[in-house]
Design an enzyme around this catalytic site. Structure first.
Site, mmCIF file in Angstrom:
data_model
loop_
_atom_site.group_PDB
_atom_site.id
_atom_site.type_symbol
_atom_site.label_atom_id
_atom_site.label_comp_id
_atom_site.label_asym_id
_atom_site.label_seq_id
_atom_site.Cartn_x
_atom_site.Cartn_y
_atom_site.Cartn_z
ATOM 1 C CG ASP A 137 -1.848 -1.034 1.150
ATOM 2 O OD1 ASP A 137 -2.339 -1.529 -0.119
ATOM 3 O OD2 ASP A 137 -2.536 -1.651 2.244
ATOM 4 C CG MET A 179 -5.556 -5.067 -2.195
ATOM 5 S SD MET A 179 -4.230 -6.156 -1.631
ATOM 6 C CE MET A 179 -5.472 -7.624 -1.471
ATOM 7 N NE ARG A 181 -8.772 -3.073 5.341
ATOM 8 C CZ ARG A 181 -8.342 -4.064 5.738
ATOM 9 N NH1 ARG A 181 -7.859 -3.857 6.998
ATOM 10 N NH2 ARG A 181 -8.129 -5.342 5.057
ATOM 11 C CG ASN A 461 20.256 6.139 -15.524
ATOM 12 O OD1 ASN A 461 19.633 7.163 -15.576
ATOM 13 N ND2 ASN A 461 20.872 5.943 -14.276
ATOM 14 N N GLY A 505 25.758 1.513 -24.041
ATOM 15 C CA GLY A 505 26.740 2.111 -24.608
ATOM 16 C C GLY A 505 28.129 2.119 -23.704
#
Length: 713
Positions: A137, A179, A181, A461, A505
């Site tokens: 959660d 989900m 809650r 990156n 690379g």
């Protein structure tokens, strides 16, 4: 959680500690016996790719009583255990803290009853506790992501992507219940990632009259020929009167008011299972190692702490501060919960509001939609700056394959012709270098004196000025998933080693982080030089491991790590030196790393940074508009938006010039290189680990709305 379990065990053994499994959580601690077992290095082999936890978990009513905790203390003392690493939610961590506070009293009571000696009371007088938060959660204060959240998002997005194809075919509306809650993180990020029409979360109850507003929006989208509608509902969603908003209620509303063919899909425990994502494996591995370091450094005066993630930095926070803030947030409202160190949640919420405010065409890329929402006329270019020079301006996204230097005059002419007052460039190192060239050409071409923003997007990156680039997480997941399959292919054979070549690379990010997430034995990269002696040592190390324990080995190599020690060379070396112990296979992953569905992290990251970039451009346009035209020629008007440690920062491209290696197209300093020793330690190498970058104990701070605008993603 298995990656965390593996890291704690192996880091514990690395620092020469005895490590124990306590099976079935607190129930196992109370019951003792075979539930508390000393483990070895091999005990955690081949569990990285397995979801859940191999040590089990169970609710324990008895541990909530002092009698139960007395039994647990006795069982720990019998084995000399005085350091606990607890993985769980706020309930598990609260129980651990209470256990620590009562520890000395429990030992005295055990001594008085004759169950332990007085010497044991003195010897084991302190109990140290470190927590790691495991919750899909993402409902714990002080950490940007909890272990399991990213994997749950993968399950949700996989289902949403599959549902969208059938919904388009049949022109249906789907209501998905996920989900959450008390926390709507899964619902909110899923809605951002898939472009949902509406989302219901407990922290942000809809205003009065939401029923009519939602139906109007769904109708407008259908009128624009959109063939499907997606509505996401968190299981704990409520309205402004604290009444539940259920998926069935939403479905009935759409059917009754609009007559749309509407179906409900409740994902349930699908979200809790499956293979862990690359992000979760790396997060859990880092947290596990950090937890062991925190236990080693703990003193009687040190409060029980939680190991957390802020940006890409490990931090330690007082356990009970975090737990109390979570409890306060659940009892109160959205704003209290958000302001207690959940800046990323508020960023997500603000981005969703921005994107859902106005959608002139839901099929347009999100960055263009944000621009239109901000009131701009949006153009896009194909074939990069060469296409720009040739006037290929239309509604497709920018695709960079050339630098602008030799087209500057033509590009300036096109900008003048199309009255372009700002430029957003999305790409890798070439995108950064292109904008640097435009900035340097301003003295010759006034058309380039406009706000220019670079969004780093490359699987490699390798862009200076940012720790992460859009696309890298998707490629990393593709690598890890392939490595899992390759290792599984050898499950029916005797000892085998796989040599895997990755892209990037000259940047070794994918090889290094892929190796950490897949449990590799070695990863060869350009940034860390290696020679034949190291290769030989690696072969001997793997040979020794193969003789005693593991059955499969994994070696990753970045494509440009060394011009002489090629993938073929390494494969032949391992094949020759491993004769009689293991056989060898090689695999070049190639362009499969560039394909596939974008990961939830990349979808969310890309959406938020593009929205932030458009807002920055809007601000710069207002600041630089004079006498009927835009004129921006300062260094801070050509920026790269990057994630640095904990924050999203706009950095002038000129200032980043000294941080870039233009020959090899990589940053001169890269944060992930600090994780190299971690991968080696978890692969059983004897190496030193730099603790200077380990987390320091901090306090949970309350954040202002302004920090949410400039803070962590």
């Amino acid at each position: 959680m298995n990656a965390a379990v593996r890291a704690v065990v192996r880091m514990g053994i690395y620092v020469e500690a005895k490590v124990y499994f306590i099976y079935e959580g607190y129930q196992g601690m109370v019951d003792g016996g075979d539930n508390i077992v000393e483990v070895s290095w091999e005990s955690v082999s081949s569990i990285l790719q397995v979801g859940g936890t191999v040590i089990g978990s169970a609710r324990c009513k008895e541990f909530r009583t002092r009698e139960g905790r007395l039994k647990a203390a006795f069982n720990l003392i019998q084995r000399g255990i005085t350091n606990l690493c607890v993985i769980g939610g706020d309930g598990s961590l609260t129980g651990a803290n209470l256990f620590r506070e009562e520890w000395s009293g429990l030992l005295e009571e055990l001594a008085q009853s004759g169950k332990i000696e007085e010497e044991a009371v003195k010897k084991y007088v302190y109990l140290n506790i470190v927590g790691m938060v495991g919750s899909i959660d993402n409902d714990f204060c002080g950490t940007d992501m909890t272990i399991g959240t990213d994997s749950a998002l993968h399950r949700i997005i996989e289902v949403v992507d599959a549902i969208m194809t059938t919904a388009q075919s049949h022109q249906r509306t789907f209501v998905l219940e996920v989900m959450g809650r008390h926390c709507g993180y899964l619902a909110l990020v899923s809605a951002l990632a898939c472009g949902a029409d509406w989302v219901f979360i407990p922290e942000y109850p809809p205003e009065e009259g939401w029923e009519d507003q939602m139906c109007v929006k769904l109708s407008e989208n259908r009128a624009r020929k959109k063939r499907l509608n997606i509505i996401i509902v968190a299981e704990g969603a409520i309205d402004s009167h604290n009444k539940p908003i259920t998926s069935e209620k939403v479905k009935d509303l759409v059917v009754q008011q609009l007559g749309f063919d509407t179906r409900v899909t409740i994902l349930g425990h699908v979200q809790r299972g499956g293979t862990p994502s690359a992000f979760d494996r790396i997060l859990a591995s880092r947290m596990g190692v950090e937890a062991v370091l925190a236990l080693l450094e703990a003193t009687p005066d040190t409060p029980a702490c939680v190991v957390s993630l802020s940006g890409n930095q490990a931090v330690r926070l007082p356990l009970m501060e975090c737990v109390q803030m979570v409890s306060s947030g659940r009892r109160a409202s959205l704003h209290l919960f958000i302001n207690y160190n959940k800046v990323s949640f508020e960023n997500n919420l603000n981005t969703y509001k921005l994107l859902s405010h106005r959608k002139p065409d839901t099929e347009l890329p999100k960055v263009i939609r944000v621009g239109i929402t901000e009131g701009h006329n949006m153009f896009a270019v194909i074939d990069g700056f060469e296409g720009f020079a040739n006037g290929q301006v239309n509604t497709k996204l920018l695709h960079l394959n050339t630098l602008p230097a030799k087209y500057l005059e033509k590009i300036a002419d096109q900008m003048r012709t199309n009255n372009i007052n700002a430029l957003m460039v999305i790409g890798g190192f070439e995108a950064y270098e292109s904008c640097l060239q435009l900035a340097e050409a301003r003295a010759r071409f006034e058309e380039f004196c406009i706000p220019i923003c670079v969004l780093p997007a490359t699987i490699s990156n390798n862009v200076p000025g940012t720790d992460l680039s859009i696309g890298a997480d998707t490629a990393l997941n593709a690598i890890v998933e392939t490595c899992d399959r390759i290792k599984q292919s050898a499950s029916g054979t005797k000892r085998r080693v796989f040599i895997i070549e990755t892209m990037g690379g000259y940047c070794g990010y994918l090889a290094n982080m892929g190796g950490l997430a897949a449990g590799a034995d070695a990863a060869y990269i350009f940034e860390e030089k290696f020679d034949i002696r190291e290769l030989q040592a690696n072969v001997e190390h793997l040979t020794e491991k193969m003789k005693t324990s593991i059955q499969r080995g994994l070696v990753l190599r970045n494509e440009n790590s060394n011009e002489n020690y090629t993938t073929d060379f390494i494969y032949q070396l391992y094949s020759e030196e491993g004769k009689g112990v293991f056989d060898c296979r090689k695999n070049v992953l190639g362009h499969m790393q560039q394909g596939g569905a974008p990961s939830p992290f990349d979808r969310n990251f890309g959406t938020k940074v593009s929205a932030k970039a458009v807002q920055w451009i809007s601000k710069k346009l207002r600041e630089t508009y004079r006498r009927g035209k835009v004129f921006a020629n300062t260094e801070d008007s050509v920026c790269l938006l990057g994630m640095r440690r904990r924050n999203l920062i706009f950095q002038p491209v000129v200032e980043l010039k000294d941080q870039a290696d233009f020959v090899h197209r990589i940053p001169k300093e890269q944060w992930w290189l600090k994780l190299r020793p971690l991968m080696k330690i978890l692969a059983k190498y004897k190496t030193s680990y730099d603790v200077s970058d380990s987390g320091q104990l901090e306090h949970v701070a309350r954040h202002s709305p302004k920090e949410a605008e400039t803070g962590a993603i």
